[in-house]
Design a protein around this motif. Structure first.
Motif, PDB file in Angstrom:
ATOM      1  N   ASN A   1       0.891  -1.164   0.000  1.00 31.83           N
ATOM      2  CA  ASN A   1       0.000   0.000   0.000  1.00 31.83           C
ATOM      3  C   ASN A   1       0.929   1.214   0.000  1.00 31.83           C
ATOM      4  O   ASN A   1       1.890   1.273   0.768  1.00 31.83           O
ATOM      5  CB  ASN A   1      -0.902   0.059   1.228  1.00 31.83           C
ATOM      6  CG  ASN A   1      -1.990  -0.991   1.205  1.00 31.83           C
ATOM      7  OD1 ASN A   1      -2.102  -1.790   2.106  1.00 31.83           O
ATOM      8  ND2 ASN A   1      -2.781  -0.997   0.152  1.00 31.83           N
TER       9      ASN A   1
ATOM     10  N   TYR B   1      -5.795  -8.775   7.404  1.00 36.39           N
ATOM     11  CA  TYR B   1      -6.429  -7.867   6.443  1.00 36.39           C
ATOM     12  C   TYR B   1      -5.839  -7.979   5.043  1.00 36.39           C
ATOM     13  O   TYR B   1      -5.983  -7.067   4.227  1.00 36.39           O
ATOM     14  CB  TYR B   1      -6.335  -6.418   6.921  1.00 36.39           C
ATOM     15  CG  TYR B   1      -7.181  -6.119   8.143  1.00 36.39           C
ATOM     16  CD1 TYR B   1      -8.453  -6.656   8.303  1.00 36.39           C
ATOM     17  CD2 TYR B   1      -6.701  -5.289   9.140  1.00 36.39           C
ATOM     18  CE1 TYR B   1      -9.216  -6.384   9.410  1.00 36.39           C
ATOM     19  CE2 TYR B   1      -7.465  -4.996  10.259  1.00 36.39           C
ATOM     20  CZ  TYR B   1      -8.721  -5.554  10.390  1.00 36.39           C
ATOM     21  OH  TYR B   1      -9.477  -5.274  11.500  1.00 36.39           O
TER      22      TYR B   1
ATOM     23  N   LYS C   1      -7.255  -6.347   1.652  1.00 34.59           N
ATOM     24  CA  LYS C   1      -7.982  -5.106   1.952  1.00 34.59           C
ATOM     25  C   LYS C   1      -7.055  -3.934   1.631  1.00 34.59           C
ATOM     26  O   LYS C   1      -5.984  -3.799   2.202  1.00 34.59           O
ATOM     27  CB  LYS C   1      -8.381  -5.043   3.434  1.00 34.59           C
ATOM     28  CG  LYS C   1      -9.134  -6.253   3.924  1.00 34.59           C
ATOM     29  CD  LYS C   1     -10.572  -6.213   3.501  1.00 34.59           C
ATOM     30  CE  LYS C   1     -11.377  -7.261   4.218  1.00 34.59           C
ATOM     31  NZ  LYS C   1     -11.815  -8.364   3.422  1.00 34.59           N
TER      32      LYS C   1
ATOM     33  N   ARG D   1      -8.705   1.815   0.537  1.00 38.52           N
ATOM     34  CA  ARG D   1     -10.073   2.333   0.499  1.00 38.52           C
ATOM     35  C   ARG D   1     -11.062   1.465   1.260  1.00 38.52           C
ATOM     36  O   ARG D   1     -12.215   1.836   1.421  1.00 38.52           O
ATOM     37  CB  ARG D   1     -10.540   2.485  -0.955  1.00 38.52           C
ATOM     38  CG  ARG D   1      -9.742   3.490  -1.727  1.00 38.52           C
ATOM     39  CD  ARG D   1     -10.204   3.697  -3.166  1.00 38.52           C
ATOM     40  NE  ARG D   1     -10.848   2.543  -3.750  1.00 38.52           N
ATOM     41  CZ  ARG D   1     -12.006   2.592  -4.426  1.00 38.52           C
ATOM     42  NH1 ARG D   1     -12.635   3.723  -4.605  1.00 38.52           N
ATOM     43  NH2 ARG D   1     -12.530   1.519  -4.940  1.00 38.52           N
ATOM     44  N   HIS D   2     -10.646   0.319   1.748  1.00 45.13           N
ATOM     45  CA  HIS D   2     -11.554  -0.637   2.389  1.00 45.13           C
ATOM     46  C   HIS D   2     -12.403   0.020   3.477  1.00 45.13           C
ATOM     47  O   HIS D   2     -13.624  -0.089   3.473  1.00 45.13           O
ATOM     48  CB  HIS D   2     -10.749  -1.804   2.959  1.00 45.13           C
ATOM     49  CG  HIS D   2     -11.568  -2.757   3.761  1.00 45.13           C
ATOM     50  ND1 HIS D   2     -12.426  -3.659   3.168  1.00 45.13           N
ATOM     51  CD2 HIS D   2     -11.684  -2.930   5.099  1.00 45.13           C
ATOM     52  CE1 HIS D   2     -13.024  -4.359   4.117  1.00 45.13           C
ATOM     53  NE2 HIS D   2     -12.594  -3.938   5.290  1.00 45.13           N
ATOM     54  N   TRP D   3     -11.771   0.705   4.424  1.00 50.47           N
ATOM     55  CA  TRP D   3     -12.511   1.313   5.536  1.00 50.47           C
ATOM     56  C   TRP D   3     -13.224   2.580   5.085  1.00 50.47           C
ATOM     57  O   TRP D   3     -14.286   2.896   5.581  1.00 50.47           O
ATOM     58  CB  TRP D   3     -11.554   1.614   6.690  1.00 50.47           C
ATOM     59  CG  TRP D   3     -11.039   0.336   7.257  1.00 50.47           C
ATOM     60  CD1 TRP D   3     -11.606  -0.394   8.262  1.00 50.47           C
ATOM     61  CD2 TRP D   3      -9.904  -0.403   6.838  1.00 50.47           C
ATOM     62  NE1 TRP D   3     -10.880  -1.539   8.492  1.00 50.47           N
ATOM     63  CE2 TRP D   3      -9.820  -1.565   7.627  1.00 50.47           C
ATOM     64  CE3 TRP D   3      -8.923  -0.207   5.860  1.00 50.47           C
ATOM     65  CZ2 TRP D   3      -8.818  -2.519   7.477  1.00 50.47           C
ATOM     66  CZ3 TRP D   3      -7.921  -1.156   5.718  1.00 50.47           C
ATOM     67  CH2 TRP D   3      -7.886  -2.287   6.518  1.00 50.47           C
TER      68      TRP D   3
ATOM     69  N   LYS E   1     -14.703   3.069   2.274  1.00 47.31           N
ATOM     70  CA  LYS E   1     -15.910   2.693   1.532  1.00 47.31           C
ATOM     71  C   LYS E   1     -16.982   2.057   2.405  1.00 47.31           C
ATOM     72  O   LYS E   1     -18.086   1.813   1.944  1.00 47.31           O
ATOM     73  CB  LYS E   1     -15.561   1.714   0.408  1.00 47.31           C
ATOM     74  CG  LYS E   1     -14.702   2.295  -0.674  1.00 47.31           C
ATOM     75  CD  LYS E   1     -14.514   1.367  -1.854  1.00 47.31           C
ATOM     76  CE  LYS E   1     -14.248  -0.058  -1.525  1.00 47.31           C
ATOM     77  NZ  LYS E   1     -14.011  -0.923  -2.685  1.00 47.31           N
ATOM     78  N   SER E   2     -16.676   1.784   3.655  1.00 45.71           N
ATOM     79  CA  SER E   2     -17.644   1.091   4.501  1.00 45.71           C
ATOM     80  C   SER E   2     -18.841   1.996   4.796  1.00 45.71           C
ATOM     81  O   SER E   2     -18.730   3.219   4.826  1.00 45.71           O
ATOM     82  CB  SER E   2     -16.992   0.636   5.814  1.00 45.71           C
ATOM     83  OG  SER E   2     -16.785   1.730   6.667  1.00 45.71           O
TER      84      SER E   2
END
Length: 132
Positions: free
Chosen positions: A82, A111, A114, A117-119, A121-122
């Protein structure tokens, strides 16, 4: 350089190490228990955000990123990365000196898969906007 900036005054962060440098940027690491091998690419001159970098600093960041990747690939053999900038306090920037996060990722992490943007987009992050 700013006297109270821990990315200008490296001694302000305990165990912070300059690992690689070029003309305009440095790669810093501090020991990490969770994000093994992660670090920051930082312009040597104090710039508040990524939007304040000069063209030379952008170019040096790009060049250093490839050297950092080679170093981390050899030392840690990650399966992914990342890479990201946080900008201003609302964007998660806590040290107001531009810095690019370089985070090696490994397939055995809880994780794994993931992305950054995973969190974001939640549904828990959905804004409560009132429409007329």
């Amino acid at each position: 350089m700013m006297k109270d900036c821990p990315l200008c005054q490296l001694e302000l962060i305990k165990q912070q190490q300059l690992v690689i440098r070029n003309e305009h940027c440095i790669f810093l690491q501090t020991p990490q228990e969770v994000l093994i091998g992660s670090g920051l690419i930082v312009p040597i001159q104090h710039r508040e955000t990524v939007f304040d970098l000069t063209e030379e600093e952008w170019s040096s960041t790009f060049s250093l990123l490839h050297k950092v990747k080679a170093h981390l690939d050899e030392k840690h053999q990650p399966q992914g990365y990342n890479i990201g900038w946080n900008c201003h306090s609302v964007g998660g920037q806590h040290i107001m000196h531009a810095h690019l996060h370089v985070i090696p990722r490994f397939s055995d992490e809880p994780y794994a898969g993931k992305g950054i943007r995973h969190w974001l987009k939640s549904s828990a992050n959905k804004r409560n906007i009132q429409t007329p």
